[in-house]
Design a protein around this motif. Structure first.
Motif, short mmCIF file in Angstrom:
data_model
loop_
_atom_site.label_atom_id
_atom_site.label_comp_id
_atom_site.label_asym_id
_atom_site.label_seq_id
_atom_site.Cartn_x
_atom_site.Cartn_y
_atom_site.Cartn_z
N GLU A 23 -6.78 8.78 -12.94
CA GLU A 23 -8.01 8.01 -13.14
C GLU A 23 -7.74 6.71 -13.91
N ASN A 97 -13.91 11.88 -21.37
CA ASN A 97 -14.11 10.44 -21.32
C ASN A 97 -13.75 9.93 -19.93
N ASP A 98 -14.44 8.91 -19.46
CA ASP A 98 -14.23 8.36 -18.13
C ASP A 98 -13.43 7.05 -18.23
N ASP A 101 -14.79 3.47 -17.63
CA ASP A 101 -15.54 2.69 -18.62
C ASP A 101 -14.67 1.64 -19.31
N ASN A 196 -19.98 6.76 -20.02
CA ASN A 196 -20.15 8.02 -19.31
C ASN A 196 -19.52 9.17 -20.10
N ARG A 198 -18.45 13.53 -19.47
CA ARG A 198 -18.36 14.55 -18.44
C ARG A 198 -18.06 15.91 -19.05
#
Length: 240
Positions: A23, A97-98, A101, A196, A198
């Motif tokens: 990611e 954590n994304d 971002d 964001n 999750r």
């Protein structure tokens, strides 16, 4: 030299390593010159083996290993010390954590005044258990009232900050939970940015609500003392 170092502390997160690295790559490749610095905090599972496998196919990935377990704040600090970029983005290693971002945090930095040295993630839609959300809300309220750091969420793992400013901060265990107040104490401005959040998809949390509370009380008193005893002044060089 990279423009951004993404520092990720991990302890026993073998199933989260590969998805998170993927990611990060998808979020940043083609946008900025970057490196990823994983700090393995003496994991006892297959975390280090997974990281070594990923290093073979991921030129951006560097791995630092603690020989003994030292905790998240020490892992973050050692990752920042090893980093080569002037700006640091941090992510928790649990995948909550994304990384998508991070470009928004960079955009916020590019629009901000030069004295803003920390952009802190703010989990506006937190995906945790009810008890953890309640405990965090209670702790944030007490911290905000005592430290007056104007930050709604200091526990979010995704942050963007200047490396030099971070390394000038006083170091102590669990300092990562007080970065906005510590940056403000040093004379810098901080900004909270909605991000964001999750659910954890693999592994287990390394913290309990009780454990956080017991440590947090002592840390709050310590940070409050640091702020009260802080003195700053402008300086100028005297020339002949």
């Amino acid at each position: 030299m990279p423009q951004l170092s993404v520092v990720v502390p991990v302890h026993n997160e073998e199933d989260n390593v590969a998805p998170l690295v993927d990611e990060i790559l998808r979020a940043l490749r083609g946008r900025i010159d970057f490196e990823i610095v994983y700090v393995d905090d003496a994991s006892r599972d297959g975390t280090l083996a997974r990281l070594r496998q990923l290093q073979a196919v991921t030129p951006e990935l560097r791995v630092i290993r603690h020989l003994t377990n030292a905790g998240q704040s020490t892992a973050v600090r050692n990752g920042v010390k090893a980093a080569r970029a002037p700006w640091i983005a941090t992510l928790d290693g649990d995948g909550q954590n994304d990384p998508a971002d991070i470009p928004n945090l960079l955009a916020q930095r590019d629009r901000a005044p030069a004295d803003v040295k920390l952009f802190a993630g703010w989990r506006v839609n937190r995906q945790d258990s009810g008890s953890k959300r309640w405990a965090s809300k209670f702790a944030n309220a007490i911290r905000s009232r005592l430290l007056r750091d104007a930050t709604p969420d200091t526990g979010c793992g995704i942050k963007l900050f200047e490396r030099e400013a971070f390394l000038e901060l006083p170091y102590f265990d669990h300092m990562h939970r007080y970065l906005p107040a510590l940056m403000q104490r040093a004379g810098w401005q901080t900004v909270s940015v909605p991000v964001n959040h999750r659910p954890r998809s693999a592994g287990v949390s390394k913290y309990t609500n009780l454990g956080r509370a017991l440590v947090g009380i002592r840390d709050l008193l310590g940070v409050s003392w640091l702020i009260a005893r802080s003195r700053r002044t402008a300086i100028e060089e005297v020339r002949p």
